[in-house]
Design a protein around this motif. Structure first.
Motif, PDB file in Angstrom:
ATOM      1  N   ILE A 228      15.034  -9.966 -15.427  1.00  0.00           N
ATOM      2  CA  ILE A 228      13.654  -9.958 -16.087  1.00  0.00           C
ATOM      3  C   ILE A 228      13.969  -9.413 -17.637  1.00  0.00           C
ATOM      4  O   ILE A 228      13.008  -9.626 -18.397  1.00  0.00           O
ATOM      5  N   TYR A 229      14.996  -8.853 -18.025  1.00  0.00           N
ATOM      6  CA  TYR A 229      15.463  -8.065 -19.400  1.00  0.00           C
ATOM      7  C   TYR A 229      16.210  -9.122 -20.050  1.00  0.00           C
ATOM      8  O   TYR A 229      17.602  -9.371 -19.668  1.00  0.00           O
ATOM      9  N   ALA A 230      15.899  -9.830 -21.269  1.00  0.00           N
ATOM     10  CA  ALA A 230      16.619 -10.762 -21.807  1.00  0.00           C
ATOM     11  C   ALA A 230      17.263  -9.835 -22.805  1.00  0.00           C
ATOM     12  O   ALA A 230      18.371 -10.166 -23.319  1.00  0.00           O
ATOM     13  N   HIS A 231      16.855  -8.759 -23.163  1.00  0.00           N
ATOM     14  CA  HIS A 231      17.653  -7.571 -24.024  1.00  0.00           C
ATOM     15  C   HIS A 231      16.892  -6.237 -23.910  1.00  0.00           C
ATOM     16  O   HIS A 231      16.053  -6.356 -22.948  1.00  0.00           O
ATOM     17  N   ALA A 232      17.607  -5.319 -24.705  1.00  0.00           N
ATOM     18  CA  ALA A 232      17.020  -3.909 -24.287  1.00  0.00           C
ATOM     19  C   ALA A 232      15.804  -3.385 -25.472  1.00  0.00           C
ATOM     20  O   ALA A 232      15.547  -2.341 -25.155  1.00  0.00           O
ATOM     21  N   TYR A 233      15.670  -4.212 -26.238  1.00  0.00           N
ATOM     22  CA  TYR A 233      14.596  -3.594 -27.249  1.00  0.00           C
ATOM     23  C   TYR A 233      13.107  -4.057 -26.651  1.00  0.00           C
ATOM     24  O   TYR A 233      12.398  -4.918 -27.159  1.00  0.00           O
ATOM     25  N   MET A 234      13.173  -3.414 -25.671  1.00  0.00           N
ATOM     26  CA  MET A 234      11.822  -3.621 -24.771  1.00  0.00           C
ATOM     27  C   MET A 234      11.267  -2.045 -24.710  1.00  0.00           C
ATOM     28  O   MET A 234      11.630  -1.204 -24.528  1.00  0.00           O
ATOM     29  N   CYS A 235       9.725  -2.065 -24.541  1.00  0.00           N
ATOM     30  CA  CYS A 235       9.043  -0.717 -24.220  1.00  0.00           C
ATOM     31  C   CYS A 235       7.727  -0.935 -23.811  1.00  0.00           C
ATOM     32  O   CYS A 235       6.890  -1.498 -24.452  1.00  0.00           O
ATOM     33  N   GLY A 236       7.497  -0.511 -22.742  1.00  0.00           N
ATOM     34  CA  GLY A 236       6.239  -0.913 -21.927  1.00  0.00           C
ATOM     35  C   GLY A 236       6.543  -2.001 -21.119  1.00  0.00           C
ATOM     36  O   GLY A 236       7.234  -2.864 -21.271  1.00  0.00           O
ATOM     37  N   ILE A 237       5.330  -2.259 -20.397  1.00  0.00           N
ATOM     38  CA  ILE A 237       5.163  -3.652 -19.647  1.00  0.00           C
ATOM     39  C   ILE A 237       3.836  -4.438 -19.915  1.00  0.00           C
ATOM     40  O   ILE A 237       2.851  -3.594 -20.536  1.00  0.00           O
ATOM     41  N   VAL A 238       3.893  -5.884 -19.938  1.00  0.00           N
ATOM     42  CA  VAL A 238       2.744  -6.485 -20.033  1.00  0.00           C
ATOM     43  C   VAL A 238       2.072  -6.893 -18.558  1.00  0.00           C
ATOM     44  O   VAL A 238       2.793  -6.980 -17.774  1.00  0.00           O
ATOM     45  N   LEU A 239       0.892  -6.927 -18.649  1.00  0.00           N
ATOM     46  CA  LEU A 239       0.395  -7.110 -17.467  1.00  0.00           C
ATOM     47  C   LEU A 239      -0.494  -8.462 -17.371  1.00  0.00           C
ATOM     48  O   LEU A 239      -1.055  -9.007 -18.375  1.00  0.00           O
ATOM     49  N   ASN A 240      -0.807  -9.003 -16.265  1.00  0.00           N
ATOM     50  CA  ASN A 240      -1.704 -10.034 -16.138  1.00  0.00           C
ATOM     51  C   ASN A 240      -2.724  -9.636 -15.042  1.00  0.00           C
ATOM     52  O   ASN A 240      -2.689  -8.529 -14.164  1.00  0.00           O
ATOM     53  N   ILE A 241      -4.019 -10.148 -15.103  1.00  0.00           N
ATOM     54  CA  ILE A 241      -5.051  -9.775 -14.526  1.00  0.00           C
ATOM     55  C   ILE A 241      -5.540 -10.682 -13.571  1.00  0.00           C
ATOM     56  O   ILE A 241      -6.053 -11.929 -14.019  1.00  0.00           O
ATOM     57  N   PRO A 242      -5.508 -10.355 -12.206  1.00  0.00           N
ATOM     58  CA  PRO A 242      -6.097 -11.668 -11.450  1.00  0.00           C
ATOM     59  C   PRO A 242      -7.445 -11.809 -11.381  1.00  0.00           C
ATOM     60  O   PRO A 242      -8.426 -11.053 -11.872  1.00  0.00           O
ATOM     61  N   SER A 243      -7.986 -13.128 -11.114  1.00  0.00           N
ATOM     62  CA  SER A 243      -9.243 -13.450 -11.161  1.00  0.00           C
ATOM     63  C   SER A 243     -10.301 -12.556 -10.332  1.00  0.00           C
ATOM     64  O   SER A 243     -11.400 -12.304 -10.754  1.00  0.00           O
ATOM     65  N   ALA A 244      -9.674 -12.031  -9.431  1.00  0.00           N
ATOM     66  CA  ALA A 244     -10.934 -11.030  -8.470  1.00  0.00           C
ATOM     67  C   ALA A 244     -11.141 -10.146  -9.201  1.00  0.00           C
ATOM     68  O   ALA A 244     -12.034  -9.299  -8.897  1.00  0.00           O
ATOM     69  N   SER A 245     -10.299  -9.336 -10.413  1.00  0.00           N
ATOM     70  CA  SER A 245     -10.718  -8.256 -10.938  1.00  0.00           C
ATOM     71  C   SER A 245     -11.605  -8.560 -12.087  1.00  0.00           C
ATOM     72  O   SER A 245     -12.192  -7.532 -12.867  1.00  0.00           O
ATOM     73  N   ALA A 246     -12.189  -9.692 -12.417  1.00  0.00           N
ATOM     74  CA  ALA A 246     -12.870  -9.904 -13.494  1.00  0.00           C
ATOM     75  C   ALA A 246     -14.357  -9.306 -13.324  1.00  0.00           C
ATOM     76  O   ALA A 246     -14.757  -9.359 -12.313  1.00  0.00           O
ATOM     77  N   GLY A 247     -14.813  -8.566 -14.352  1.00  0.00           N
ATOM     78  CA  GLY A 247     -16.028  -8.054 -13.869  1.00  0.00           C
ATOM     79  C   GLY A 247     -16.043  -6.592 -13.656  1.00  0.00           C
ATOM     80  O   GLY A 247     -16.984  -5.786 -13.825  1.00  0.00           O
ATOM     81  N   LYS A 248     -14.858  -6.051 -13.279  1.00  0.00           N
ATOM     82  CA  LYS A 248     -14.570  -4.731 -12.808  1.00  0.00           C
ATOM     83  C   LYS A 248     -14.288  -3.851 -13.718  1.00  0.00           C
ATOM     84  O   LYS A 248     -13.944  -4.282 -14.971  1.00  0.00           O
ATOM     85  N   VAL A 249     -14.510  -2.529 -13.587  1.00  0.00           N
ATOM     86  CA  VAL A 249     -14.116  -1.507 -14.675  1.00  0.00           C
ATOM     87  C   VAL A 249     -13.220  -0.520 -14.072  1.00  0.00           C
ATOM     88  O   VAL A 249     -13.002  -0.110 -12.972  1.00  0.00           O
ATOM     89  N   ILE A 250     -12.146  -0.261 -15.252  1.00  0.00           N
ATOM     90  CA  ILE A 250     -11.082   0.701 -14.979  1.00  0.00           C
ATOM     91  C   ILE A 250     -11.520   2.119 -15.718  1.00  0.00           C
ATOM     92  O   ILE A 250     -11.930   1.920 -17.055  1.00  0.00           O
ATOM     93  N   SER A 251     -11.372   3.136 -15.118  1.00  0.00           N
ATOM     94  CA  SER A 251     -11.622   4.548 -15.774  1.00  0.00           C
ATOM     95  C   SER A 251     -10.433   5.141 -15.907  1.00  0.00           C
ATOM     96  O   SER A 251      -9.560   5.126 -15.006  1.00  0.00           O
ATOM     97  N   SER A 252     -10.344   5.931 -16.950  1.00  0.00           N
ATOM     98  CA  SER A 252      -9.188   6.909 -16.979  1.00  0.00           C
ATOM     99  C   SER A 252      -9.424   8.108 -16.219  1.00  0.00           C
ATOM    100  O   SER A 252     -10.171   8.240 -15.528  1.00  0.00           O
TER     101      SER A 252
END
Length: 258
Positions: A228-252
């Motif tokens: 999954i790594y093409a190179h090492a100049y990476m930091c953090g990850i990218v997310l995708n969000i499934p349709s079932a999560s639309a309208g929901k709230v995430i709290s810290s």
């Protein structure tokens, strides 16, 4: 792992807003994140930190309830502008600053994300990663945060532990949950020239990318054996969000569960 901070960037490439909670839009992104973006009139391309270092000296304060932004250059006093309806004054201020004709556009559904494809809707990294990268470059972890421009900041046991939230490849993203809201670890976050620059002045750390690569591989010698790594100049990850999560709230301050 625990979610410590949520931050969004209402105008793409400008300053963040820290939130206690954030809603998932019907477009499967975070509400108000990169909702507005500055575009060149000449060809419609986005004005962002990758190609416009002057972005770093623009300071912004947002009132999202009233749809306004206060903008200033460096430590100068700020002017207030509307973020809905008539953008004439805002466009004039930005055009004068960038020395070319630009205008602000809005997308209430998906915003103007940094990553395309894969239904990408958010990003995540850990405080421990910021601390380690800060040690590499003698930077405060908060400055590393400003340079990396991520949405969800978690507390983990060690630096780069967030990588374990990704699947084996982009075709098999890994699900995890915050507040019982599903998010999917999609891919590592490729970095651009922005992290090399001071987030307030744009001053560049020479050799940043090379040193980052060397230190990341010294920390994780087997990193590039992962497909999954093409190179090492990476930091953090990218997310995708499934349709079932639309309208929901995430709290810290909630635990992250896999």
């Amino acid at each position: 792992m625990k979610l410590e901070r949520i931050q969004i960037f209402p105008i793409k490439s400008l300053d963040p807003v820290v939130l206690d909670e954030v809603k998932i839009t019907d477009g499967l992104t975070l509400e108000n994140d990169r909702r507005w973006a500055i575009h060149r009139k000449s060809d419609g391309r986005t004005v962002n930190g990758k190609k416009y270092p002057a972005v770093h000296q623009l300071r912004s304060e947002f009132d999202l309830d009233n749809k306004t932004v206060a903008l200033g250059i460096g430590d100068a006093s700020k002017e207030n502008f509307l973020l809905e309806g008539d953008y004439t004054q805002l466009n004039a201020f930005l055009s004068e600053y960038f020395k070319e004709e630009v205008h602000v556009l809005e997308n209430t559904s998906t915003g103007f994300p940094d990553h395309n494809g894969g239904n990408v809707g958010a990003s995540l990294v850990s405080n421990q990663t910021f601390q380690l990268v800060g040690e590499w470059f003698d930077l405060d972890p908060e400055e590393v945060n400003r340079r990396m421009r991520m949405n969800f900041i978690i507390n983990s046991e060690y630096a780069f532990q967030e990588d374990e939230l990704m699947g084996v490849d982009k075709q098999h993203p890994k699900p995890f949950f915050i507040n019982n809201v599903q998010l999917n670890g999609y891919k590592p976050c490729e970095r651009c020239p922005v992290p090399t620059r001071d987030s307030y002045t744009g001053e560049v750390i020479k050799g940043f990318q090379k040193k980052f690569l060397q230190n990341r591989l010294a920390t994780q010698p087997d990193l590039l054996s992962n497909q999954i790594y093409a190179h090492a100049y990476m930091c953090g990850i990218v997310l995708n969000i499934p349709s079932a999560s639309a309208g929901k709230v995430i709290s810290s301050q909630f635990e992250l569960t896999v």
